[in-house]
Structure formats: structure tokens, C-alpha cells
Write an enzyme that holds these catalytic residues in place. Structure first.
Site, mmCIF file in Angstrom:
data_model
loop_
_atom_site.group_PDB
_atom_site.id
_atom_site.type_symbol
_atom_site.label_atom_id
_atom_site.label_comp_id
_atom_site.label_asym_id
_atom_site.label_seq_id
_atom_site.Cartn_x
_atom_site.Cartn_y
_atom_site.Cartn_z
ATOM 1 N N SER A 1 0.835 -1.196 0.000
ATOM 2 C CA SER A 1 0.000 0.000 0.000
ATOM 3 C C SER A 1 0.869 1.245 0.000
ATOM 4 O O SER A 1 1.966 1.254 0.572
ATOM 5 C CB SER A 1 -0.868 0.010 1.257
ATOM 6 N N TYR B 1 -1.513 -0.795 10.546
ATOM 7 C CA TYR B 1 -1.847 -1.409 9.255
ATOM 8 C C TYR B 1 -0.691 -1.241 8.271
ATOM 9 O O TYR B 1 -0.223 -2.199 7.647
ATOM 10 C CB TYR B 1 -3.125 -0.768 8.680
ATOM 11 N N LYS C 1 2.183 -3.901 6.294
ATOM 12 C CA LYS C 1 2.556 -3.949 4.874
ATOM 13 C C LYS C 1 4.077 -3.829 4.733
ATOM 14 O O LYS C 1 4.703 -4.550 3.960
ATOM 15 C CB LYS C 1 1.872 -2.808 4.101
HETATM 16 N N1 LIG Z 1 -8.735 -0.525 -0.925
HETATM 17 C C1 LIG Z 1 -7.645 0.232 -0.757
HETATM 18 O O1 LIG Z 1 -7.731 1.454 -0.658
HETATM 19 C C2 LIG Z 1 -6.274 -0.415 -0.736
HETATM 20 C C3 LIG Z 1 -5.140 0.365 -0.978
HETATM 21 C C4 LIG Z 1 -3.871 -0.221 -0.936
HETATM 22 C C5 LIG Z 1 -3.751 -1.568 -0.628
HETATM 23 N N2 LIG Z 1 -4.872 -2.310 -0.380
HETATM 24 C C6 LIG Z 1 -4.699 -3.726 -0.037
HETATM 25 O O2 LIG Z 1 -5.274 -4.513 -1.070
HETATM 26 C C7 LIG Z 1 -5.803 -5.728 -0.520
HETATM 27 C C8 LIG Z 1 -7.255 -5.871 -0.935
HETATM 28 O O3 LIG Z 1 -7.965 -4.709 -0.511
HETATM 29 P P1 LIG Z 1 -9.532 -4.517 -0.755
HETATM 30 O O4 LIG Z 1 -9.790 -3.059 -0.738
HETATM 31 O O5 LIG Z 1 -9.989 -5.316 -1.917
HETATM 32 O O6 LIG Z 1 -10.082 -5.115 0.616
HETATM 33 P P2 LIG Z 1 -11.166 -6.241 0.921
HETATM 34 O O7 LIG Z 1 -11.401 -6.193 2.391
HETATM 35 O O8 LIG Z 1 -12.341 -6.105 0.020
HETATM 36 O O9 LIG Z 1 -10.373 -7.583 0.522
HETATM 37 C C9 LIG Z 1 -9.558 -8.287 1.441
HETATM 38 C C10 LIG Z 1 -10.090 -9.716 1.530
HETATM 39 O O10 LIG Z 1 -9.249 -10.470 2.391
HETATM 40 C C11 LIG Z 1 -10.069 -11.322 3.175
HETATM 41 N N3 LIG Z 1 -9.270 -11.673 4.352
HETATM 42 C C12 LIG Z 1 -8.813 -10.868 5.344
HETATM 43 N N4 LIG Z 1 -8.099 -11.572 6.235
HETATM 44 C C13 LIG Z 1 -8.072 -12.857 5.789
HETATM 45 C C14 LIG Z 1 -7.499 -14.060 6.278
HETATM 46 N N5 LIG Z 1 -6.784 -14.098 7.423
HETATM 47 N N6 LIG Z 1 -7.671 -15.197 5.565
HETATM 48 C C15 LIG Z 1 -8.399 -15.196 4.411
HETATM 49 N N7 LIG Z 1 -8.991 -14.090 3.914
HETATM 50 C C16 LIG Z 1 -8.820 -12.936 4.600
HETATM 51 C C17 LIG Z 1 -11.334 -10.500 3.444
HETATM 52 O O11 LIG Z 1 -12.467 -11.292 3.743
HETATM 53 C C18 LIG Z 1 -11.503 -9.778 2.110
HETATM 54 O O12 LIG Z 1 -12.342 -10.519 1.221
HETATM 55 C C19 LIG Z 1 -5.619 -5.634 0.999
HETATM 56 O O13 LIG Z 1 -4.457 -6.339 1.356
HETATM 57 C C20 LIG Z 1 -5.410 -4.144 1.229
HETATM 58 O O14 LIG Z 1 -4.621 -3.890 2.370
HETATM 59 C C21 LIG Z 1 -6.132 -1.773 -0.444
#
Ligand SMILES: NC(=O)c1ccc[n+]([C@@H]2O[C@H](COP(=O)([O-])OP(=O)(O)OC[C@H]3O[C@@H](n4cnc5c(N)ncnc54)[C@H](O)[C@@H]3O)[C@@H](O)[C@H]2O)c1
Length: 275
Positions: free
Chosen positions: A124, A148, A152
Site C-alpha cells: 500500500s 496497518y 505492509k
Molecule cells: N482498498 C484500498 O484502498 C487499498 C489500498 C492499498 C492496498 N490495499 C490492499 O489490497 C488488498 C485488498 O484490498 P480490498 O480493498 O480489496 O479489501 P477487501 O477487504 O475487500 O479484501 C480483502 C479480503 O481479504 C479477506 N481476508 C482478510 N483476512 C483474511 C485471512 N486471514 N484469511 C483469508 N482471507 C482474509 C477479506 O475477507 C476480504 O475478502 C488488501 O491487502 C489491502 O490492504 C487496499
């Protein structure tokens, strides 16, 4: 190729599953559904005509992760699974360190045992912290300022050390910014459990009447109108970026860590979006 997508029912991942299937890949999904539902995969299957193999598995359950890999013939992993709410991570740091770090360690140890050594990791932009001047570039020093972000950063370090120690690993770290939007069909999008932690799904839930109002805080940022500035990337562009990254890892690679480029056995830092 057969790609394992962790967190595959989530927002960015469900769009990526669709892009992978459209590019001809077979997809296996792991998710514990803590922030998503299986409905997203049903809709992805409607759009692509292909069904992803779904495992309702928590990555912190090492035995269950091992079972997914056993005999599955996985070629590469895209690792999205993780908890991602900055505010909650400040309130409950142990929950975040345990889920994100232990889950990742279980995943990469299972990969290692099964000779699967290609991984694209959802890092991130939050790893840049707030001490850097914008625009951010990958050569900047990183320094997250919340638990958080530190998960990362620590996962980046674990993967970097792994890549340095063993050149057979192919690792890409994508530090993306704020993904927004939805697939043009409108069939998949961002639909988190509980109160959204991101702005756009919150606005969308107010628009459809699921929530009463959106509160706007602060007017004292150092910006022309005092409000906060964010840069966004369309989620479909980001999904396609993941598919491109899987291909990119086969290119001739640059020799330095943390320089935004791939190298054999070392990570790539591919910036998606801005701000
Ligand atoms: N959305 C943003 O703004 C953003 C920005 C930068 C990075 N990210 C990263 O991208 C990734 C996806 O983000 P997103 O926005 O799609 O979030 P999201 O919450 O929709 O997706 C994350 C998924 O991981 C699953 N999950 C969490 N812990 C778990 C575990 N221990 N075992 C199995 N499944 C698990 C959740 O149920 C969820 O479906 C994340 O790692 C997030 O940190 C997101």
C-alpha cells in the site's frame, strides 16, 4: 496458469479474478469472508463464464492453507488477503499484526513447501508515511505511521529477505493508492461488511439509502479549499495491472531492491495510481 488469489472474494481481488479468467488463467480463491461474501465470485462467474475454485479458509489456519496447496498445481499467487482499516489497526494492533503477518507467513511457507515461488503482494502507498513530499516515487524512504501500514512494510521486508536469500523466488510488491469504481457491468464492485472504511462505498451506501448521511470533517488542510486531497485509480485498471505484473515477472530484471523494478529473486515495486 493456475493462480491462487488470497482474499479473492474482496473488492480489488474479485475484479482481478475476472481479469485473470478473461486472460485465460484458472483461478483458485482463498477467503475467510471477514470483509466480503461469496456472492462476488458467483457474479464473476456470470461475467466470465468460468467458475473459480473457492476455499473458505482463514490464512492463519496453517493446516487449512496446506490442504489448499496439496495437489492443486498452483503456479503463482496474488496475495490480497488482509485487514485494511487504518483506524481499527490503531485500536486493535494485535489483531492486525496477527492476521496480516501470520497469514502471510503461513501462505509463503506453504508456497515454499509446494515449489510455488511467484507472488504478487498487495502492499500500500501507506508505507510512504506522511514525511515524504509528493509525488511519491519508489526510491523514497518508507516509514508507515500506523499499524496497518507497518504490517505492509514488514511483509515487504519478509518478502525482500526471502528474495535476497533465494533467487528462485519471483516477488512483486504493488504499493497502490486508492482504488475506486466498479466493473462496467455494475455486477461487481465494492461491498464491504459493516461500516465502510473507504469513502466511495460510504457515499454509495448513502446514495442508495443504506446510510443516512456522510459527515465531512476538517476544512483546514493546506489545499486550495481546505479539504483533503486524494488520488484514485480505477479498480479495473488495477486488476489488469495485476495480470500484467504476472507477465512482467518474466522480463529481464533490474538489480536493486526498493527501486521500483523487478529482479530475479528480488521484489518489484510497481506503483499503481498516485497520491
Ligand atoms: N482498498 C484500498 O484502498 C487499498 C489500498 C492499498 C492496498 N490495499 C490492499 O489490497 C488488498 C485488498 O484490498 P480490498 O480493498 O480489496 O479489501 P477487501 O477487504 O475487500 O479484501 C480483502 C479480503 O481479504 C479477506 N481476508 C482478510 N483476512 C483474511 C485471512 N486471514 N484469511 C483469508 N482471507 C482474509 C477479506 O475477507 C476480504 O475478502 C488488501 O491487502 C489491502 O490492504 C487496499
Amino acid at each position: 496458469m493456475k493462480i491462487l488469489v488470497t482474499g479473492g472474494t474482496g473488492y480489488i481481488a474479485s475484479h482481478t479474478v475476472l481479469s485473470l479468467q478473461e486472460a485465460g488463467h484458472d483461478v483458485v480463491v482463498i477467503d475467510n469472508l471477514v470483509n466480503s461474501s461469496e456472492e462476488s465470485l458467483r457474479r464473476v462467474a456470470e461475467l466470465s463464464g468460468k467458475t473459480a475454485e473457492f476455499h473458505h479458509v482463514d490464512l492463519v489456519d496453517e493446516a487449512a492453507v496446506e490442504d489448499v496447496f496439496a495437489g492443486a498445481g498452483i503456479d503463482a499467487v496474488i496475495h490480497f488477503a488482509g485487514l485494511k482499516a487504518v483506524g481499527e489497526s490503531v485500536q486493535e494492533p494485535l489483531k492486525y499484526y496477527y492476521n496480516n503477518l501470520v497469514g502471510t507467513l503461513n501462505l509463503i511457507r506453504a508456497m515454499d513447501r509446494h515449489d510455488v515461488r511467484s507472488i504478487v503482494f498487495s502492499s500500500s502507498a501507506t508505507v510512504y508515511g506522511e514525511h515524504n513530499a509528493i509525488p511519491y516515487v519508489e526510491t523514497m524512504e518508507i516509514g508507515a505511521n500506523n499499524p496497518y501500514g507497518r504490517t505492509k512494510e514488514q511483509i515487504e521486508d519478509i518478502l525482500s529477505d526471502l528474495g535476497t536469500a533465494h533467487s528462485r523466488w519471483h516477488i512483486a510488491l504493488l504499493r497502490y493508492f486508492n482504488p475506486v469504481g466498479a466493473h462496467p457491468s455494475g455486477r461487481i464492485g465494492e461491498d464491504p461488511q459493516g461500516i465502510p472504511n473507504n469513502l466511495v462505498p460510504f457515499i454509495a451506501q448513502v446514495a442508495v439509502g443504506r446510510r443516512e448521511k456522510l459527515m465531512v470533517f476538517c476544512g483546514d488542510y493546506d489545499t486550495p479549499d481546505g479539504t483533503c486531497l486524494r488520488d484514485y485509480i480505477h479498480v479495473v485498471d488495477l486488476a489488469e495491472g495485476h495480470v500484467a505484473t504476472l507477465n512482467y515477472r518474466r522480463l529481464p530484471l533490474e538489480p536493486r531492491l526498493r527501486q521500483g523494478l523487478f529482479r530475479p529473486g528480488g521484489p518489484a515495486l510497481v506503483r499503481k495510481g498516485g497520491g
